[in-house]
Design an enzyme around this catalytic site. Structure first.
Site, mmCIF file in Angstrom:
data_model
loop_
_atom_site.group_PDB
_atom_site.id
_atom_site.type_symbol
_atom_site.label_atom_id
_atom_site.label_comp_id
_atom_site.label_asym_id
_atom_site.label_seq_id
_atom_site.Cartn_x
_atom_site.Cartn_y
_atom_site.Cartn_z
ATOM 1 N N SER A 180 59.976 17.572 -25.163
ATOM 2 C CA SER A 180 59.975 17.868 -26.597
ATOM 3 C C SER A 180 60.984 18.970 -26.905
ATOM 4 O O SER A 180 61.332 19.195 -28.059
ATOM 5 C CB SER A 180 58.573 18.291 -27.058
ATOM 6 O OG SER A 180 58.060 19.317 -26.226
ATOM 7 N N LYS A 190 55.848 15.660 -14.776
ATOM 8 C CA LYS A 190 55.118 14.711 -15.642
ATOM 9 C C LYS A 190 55.987 13.487 -15.900
ATOM 10 O O LYS A 190 57.195 13.624 -16.137
ATOM 11 C CB LYS A 190 54.719 15.377 -16.957
ATOM 12 C CG LYS A 190 53.971 14.415 -17.907
ATOM 13 C CD LYS A 190 53.213 15.151 -18.994
ATOM 14 C CE LYS A 190 54.048 15.634 -20.142
ATOM 15 N NZ LYS A 190 54.755 14.566 -20.890
ATOM 16 N N GLU A 213 48.081 11.062 -25.310
ATOM 17 C CA GLU A 213 48.621 11.496 -26.611
ATOM 18 C C GLU A 213 48.300 10.479 -27.702
ATOM 19 O O GLU A 213 48.544 9.268 -27.536
ATOM 20 C CB GLU A 213 50.150 11.683 -26.494
ATOM 21 C CG GLU A 213 50.782 12.108 -27.812
ATOM 22 C CD GLU A 213 52.201 12.657 -27.670
ATOM 23 O OE1 GLU A 213 52.680 12.802 -26.527
ATOM 24 O OE2 GLU A 213 52.812 12.935 -28.716
HETATM 25 O O1 KIV Z 1 57.214 16.829 -24.214
HETATM 26 C C1 KIV Z 1 56.116 17.280 -24.572
HETATM 27 O O2 KIV Z 1 55.996 18.367 -25.154
HETATM 28 C C2 KIV Z 1 54.928 16.481 -24.283
HETATM 29 C C3 KIV Z 1 53.657 16.889 -24.954
HETATM 30 C C4 KIV Z 1 53.683 16.428 -26.355
HETATM 31 C C5 KIV Z 1 52.476 16.407 -24.223
HETATM 32 O O3 KIV Z 1 55.005 15.533 -23.561
#
Ligand code: KIV
Length: 275
Positions: free
Chosen positions: A44, A112, A179
């Site tokens: 993000s 992640k 999400e």
């Molecule tokens: O990139 C990010 O901040 C995320 C969150 C919204 C979980 O994947």
């Protein structure tokens, strides 16, 4: 620092896990000072700090750059770094090379990865020793395909999401981010899985919550999703800068208090006359 067994223990005890995104040294320091359990260096950052419209332009190099800064700011917090679009999901060798690079360079505690199609990657990465947090439901990297909308909202979609959640856990994922899905579905998945489930827009029945730093602190964000709550208001910085501008123009800043007292011109003049 919370490690994986501590996070697992928190799930088992019903102690909720807090996670917040951070993208740089000061935000990471703040998260650690606030005793946040986990930091996410989310892709993000493409929107929040790089000004892109989506996360799809974020590169592995971007994640390495920001991940390193976050680790320097939070040396005692469990840090998860996002694998950006295209970093994985191509071939086993390609995927593992990227995971190793990101993991080593950022000194993250886990990476992640978005998507249920990555179970093979999760398995191989886990065997290699790199912990993976899976991300299901709304997946911002797939915005071009799925848009930004609630996921798992029909019987079929909900059942598929439950199967996917079990599949990523079986593959070895150490935690799952869900999400923008209905809260009853998120609660059920959290109950069924052994690993911690962290929700964003997934209601209160997950094992923990994650929010984006800039959203929760109102820092340079114009549009907010329904699930965001603002816990503080950093737009106060604009007022500060307006005041600064006024004082500079009025000659009120810098004042005596902000000025070095040492006088040097007497010395200069003395030297000038003796030369
Ligand atoms: O990139 C990010 O901040 C995320 C969150 C919204 C979980 O994947």
């Amino acid at each position: 620092m919370k490690n994986l067994s501590k996070l697992m223990e928190m799930k088992q005890n019903g102690t909720k896990i807090s996670m917040v995104t951070a993208y740089d040294y000061p935000s990471a320091k703040q998260a650690q000072q606030a005793n946040i359990d986990m930091i996410l260096v989310g892709d993000s950052l493409g929107m929040t700090v790089l000004g892109y419209d989506t996360t799809t332009q974020v590169t592995l190099d971007d994640m390495i750059h920001h991940g390193k800064a976050v680790r320097r700011g939070a040396d005692d917090t469990f840090i998860v770094v996002d694998l950006p679009i295209g970093a994985v999901g191509v071939s086993a060798e390609h995927d593992l090379n990227h995971a190793i690079t990101l993991y080593q360079q950022t000194n993250a505690n886990a990476l992640k990865a978005e998507g249920a199609h990555l179970t093979d990657f999760i398995k191989k990465s886990t065997q290699m020793g790199i912990p993976i947090v899976a991300h299901l439901g709304l997946m911002p990297q797939s915005v071009g395909v799925m848009g930004y909308k609630l996921q798992g909202g029909t019987k079929d979609a909900a059942e598929q999401l439950i199967r996917d959640a079990h599949a990523v856990q079986e593959a070895g994922a150490v935690a799952l981010v869900l999400e923008a899905i209905p809260s009853d579905l998120a609660g059920l998945i959290s109950k069924q899985l052994d690993i911690p489930v962290i929700g964003i827009g997934a209601g209160k029945d997950t094992d923990g919550q994650v929010l984006v730093y800039h959203d929760m602190l109102n820092y340079g964000v114009e549009r907010y999703a329904k699930f965001v709550k603002q816990f503080a208001d950093l737009s106060v910085g604009i007022d500060g800068m307006k005041q600064y501008d006024k004082e500079v123009k009025a000659g009120a800043f810098p004042a005596e208090a902000h000025t070095y007292k040492k006088k040097v011109l007497d010395e200069v003049n003395k030297n000038d006359t003796s030369n």
